[in-house]
Motif scaffolding. Sequence first.
Motif, PDB file in Angstrom:
ATOM      1  N   MET A   1       0.847  -1.179   0.000  1.00 37.59           N
ATOM      2  CA  MET A   1       0.000   0.000   0.000  1.00 37.59           C
ATOM      3  C   MET A   1       0.895   1.245   0.000  1.00 37.59           C
ATOM      4  SD  MET A   1      -2.858   1.305   2.728  1.00 37.59           S
ATOM      5  CE  MET A   1      -1.907   0.891   4.141  1.00 37.59           C
ATOM      6  N   ILE A   2       0.606   2.159  -0.921  1.00 37.40           N
ATOM      7  CA  ILE A   2       1.387   3.389  -1.004  1.00 37.40           C
ATOM      8  C   ILE A   2       0.737   4.485  -0.182  1.00 37.40           C
ATOM      9  CG2 ILE A   2       2.239   5.195  -2.527  1.00 37.40           C
ATOM     10  CD1 ILE A   2       2.402   3.077  -4.734  1.00 37.40           C
ATOM     11  N   PHE A   3      -0.551   4.722  -0.420  1.00 36.15           N
ATOM     12  CA  PHE A   3      -1.275   5.776   0.279  1.00 36.15           C
ATOM     13  C   PHE A   3      -2.279   5.167   1.244  1.00 36.15           C
ATOM     14  CE2 PHE A   3      -0.276   7.593  -3.965  1.00 36.15           C
ATOM     15  CZ  PHE A   3       0.599   8.571  -3.539  1.00 36.15           C
ATOM     16  N   LYS A   4      -2.718   5.951   2.201  1.00 36.47           N
ATOM     17  CA  LYS A   4      -3.714   5.487   3.157  1.00 36.47           C
ATOM     18  C   LYS A   4      -5.013   5.135   2.442  1.00 36.47           C
ATOM     19  CE  LYS A   4      -6.029   6.789   7.424  1.00 36.47           C
ATOM     20  NZ  LYS A   4      -6.068   7.788   8.512  1.00 36.47           N
ATOM     21  N   ARG A   5      -5.383   6.009   1.493  1.00 36.59           N
ATOM     22  CA  ARG A   5      -6.634   5.798   0.757  1.00 36.59           C
ATOM     23  C   ARG A   5      -6.597   6.641  -0.519  1.00 36.59           C
ATOM     24  NH1 ARG A   5      -9.534   7.407   4.637  1.00 36.59           N
ATOM     25  NH2 ARG A   5     -10.364   9.385   3.933  1.00 36.59           N
ATOM     26  N   VAL A   6      -7.279   6.171  -1.529  1.00 35.60           N
ATOM     27  CA  VAL A   6      -7.446   6.948  -2.757  1.00 35.60           C
ATOM     28  C   VAL A   6      -8.824   7.581  -2.692  1.00 35.60           C
ATOM     29  CG1 VAL A   6      -7.597   6.872  -5.277  1.00 35.60           C
ATOM     30  CG2 VAL A   6      -5.910   5.450  -4.079  1.00 35.60           C
ATOM     31  N   GLY A   7      -8.853   8.893  -2.598  1.00 33.11           N
ATOM     32  CA  GLY A   7     -10.119   9.602  -2.520  1.00 33.11           C
ATOM     33  C   GLY A   7     -10.520  10.143  -3.877  1.00 33.11           C
ATOM     34  N   GLU A   8     -11.663  10.780  -3.898  1.00 31.59           N
ATOM     35  CA  GLU A   8     -12.122  11.433  -5.120  1.00 31.59           C
ATOM     36  C   GLU A   8     -12.686  12.790  -4.751  1.00 31.59           C
ATOM     37  OE1 GLU A   8     -15.017  10.677  -8.933  1.00 31.59           O
ATOM     38  OE2 GLU A   8     -14.396   9.013  -7.708  1.00 31.59           O
ATOM     39  N   GLY A   9     -11.960  13.823  -5.091  1.00 34.27           N
ATOM     40  CA  GLY A   9     -12.391  15.172  -4.755  1.00 34.27           C
ATOM     41  C   GLY A   9     -11.928  15.585  -3.372  1.00 34.27           C
ATOM     42  N   ARG A  10     -12.156  16.847  -3.088  1.00 34.32           N
ATOM     43  CA  ARG A  10     -11.742  17.435  -1.817  1.00 34.32           C
ATOM     44  C   ARG A  10     -12.907  17.439  -0.840  1.00 34.32           C
ATOM     45  NH1 ARG A  10      -8.894  22.729  -4.574  1.00 34.32           N
ATOM     46  NH2 ARG A  10      -7.348  21.561  -5.744  1.00 34.32           N
ATOM     47  N   PRO A  11     -12.810  16.684   0.240  1.00 38.51           N
ATOM     48  CA  PRO A  11     -13.899  16.660   1.219  1.00 38.51           C
ATOM     49  C   PRO A  11     -13.887  17.854   2.167  1.00 38.51           C
ATOM     50  CG  PRO A  11     -12.171  15.174   1.901  1.00 38.51           C
ATOM     51  CD  PRO A  11     -11.770  15.717   0.553  1.00 38.51           C
ATOM     52  N   TYR A  12     -12.807  18.586   2.183  1.00 40.77           N
ATOM     53  CA  TYR A  12     -12.652  19.732   3.083  1.00 40.77           C
ATOM     54  C   TYR A  12     -13.150  21.003   2.398  1.00 40.77           C
ATOM     55  CZ  TYR A  12      -8.429  19.673   0.239  1.00 40.77           C
ATOM     56  OH  TYR A  12      -7.542  19.607  -0.813  1.00 40.77           O
ATOM     57  N   PRO A  13     -13.436  22.039   3.194  1.00 48.10           N
ATOM     58  CA  PRO A  13     -13.927  23.295   2.609  1.00 48.10           C
ATOM     59  C   PRO A  13     -12.845  23.989   1.772  1.00 48.10           C
ATOM     60  CG  PRO A  13     -13.648  23.509   4.993  1.00 48.10           C
ATOM     61  CD  PRO A  13     -13.359  22.079   4.649  1.00 48.10           C
ATOM     62  N   ASP A  14     -13.291  24.799   0.813  1.00 50.56           N
ATOM     63  CA  ASP A  14     -12.370  25.571  -0.013  1.00 50.56           C
ATOM     64  C   ASP A  14     -11.587  26.520   0.881  1.00 50.56           C
ATOM     65  OD1 ASP A  14     -11.081  26.494  -2.235  1.00 50.56           O
ATOM     66  OD2 ASP A  14     -12.687  27.863  -2.830  1.00 50.56           O
ATOM     67  N   HIS A  15     -10.282  26.608   0.667  1.00 52.80           N
ATOM     68  CA  HIS A  15      -9.448  27.421   1.555  1.00 52.80           C
ATOM     69  C   HIS A  15      -8.854  28.647   0.862  1.00 52.80           C
ATOM     70  CE1 HIS A  15      -6.076  25.422  -0.410  1.00 52.80           C
ATOM     71  NE2 HIS A  15      -6.677  24.284  -0.155  1.00 52.80           N
ATOM     72  N   ASP A  16      -8.944  28.746  -0.435  1.00 51.52           N
ATOM     73  CA  ASP A  16      -8.468  29.927  -1.188  1.00 51.52           C
ATOM     74  C   ASP A  16      -7.039  30.335  -0.838  1.00 51.52           C
ATOM     75  OD1 ASP A  16     -10.824  30.276  -2.671  1.00 51.52           O
ATOM     76  OD2 ASP A  16     -11.752  31.380  -1.018  1.00 51.52           O
ATOM     77  N   THR A  17      -6.174  29.374  -0.590  1.00 49.60           N
ATOM     78  CA  THR A  17      -4.780  29.659  -0.260  1.00 49.60           C
ATOM     79  C   THR A  17      -4.002  29.929  -1.553  1.00 49.60           C
ATOM     80  OG1 THR A  17      -4.966  28.205   1.647  1.00 49.60           O
ATOM     81  CG2 THR A  17      -2.748  28.783   0.954  1.00 49.60           C
TER      82      THR A  17
END
Length: 96
Positions: A1-17
């Motif tokens: 296993m390389i990564f903890k999990r393969v996600g799809e999209g950003r589950p966190y709020p937009d941060h505009d950094t």
Amino acid sequence: MIFKRVGEGRPYPDHDTTLREWAELPPRQLRLDELVTVKRNLDLETLLAQDSTFFGDLFPHVVEWEGEFYLEDGLHRALRSALQQRQVIHARVLSL
């Protein structure tokens, strides 16, 4: 296993950094198996290109949110590290 999990999209709020704000965050070490990707697809040509890590920030961008580390930018860099048998990367971490 390389990564903890393969996600799809950003589950966190937009941060505009901005890129300048990212650059102000000091890099820190993270284990690859702690990271959740936000992209499911990878461009193999970009991964294998000689200059694929030349452009942009030297360090991947990770967002820490609700106890998880999300690899927002730098999937190609992280995967190249894994292919070189490295278990950790240096990344800029934005805590939300």
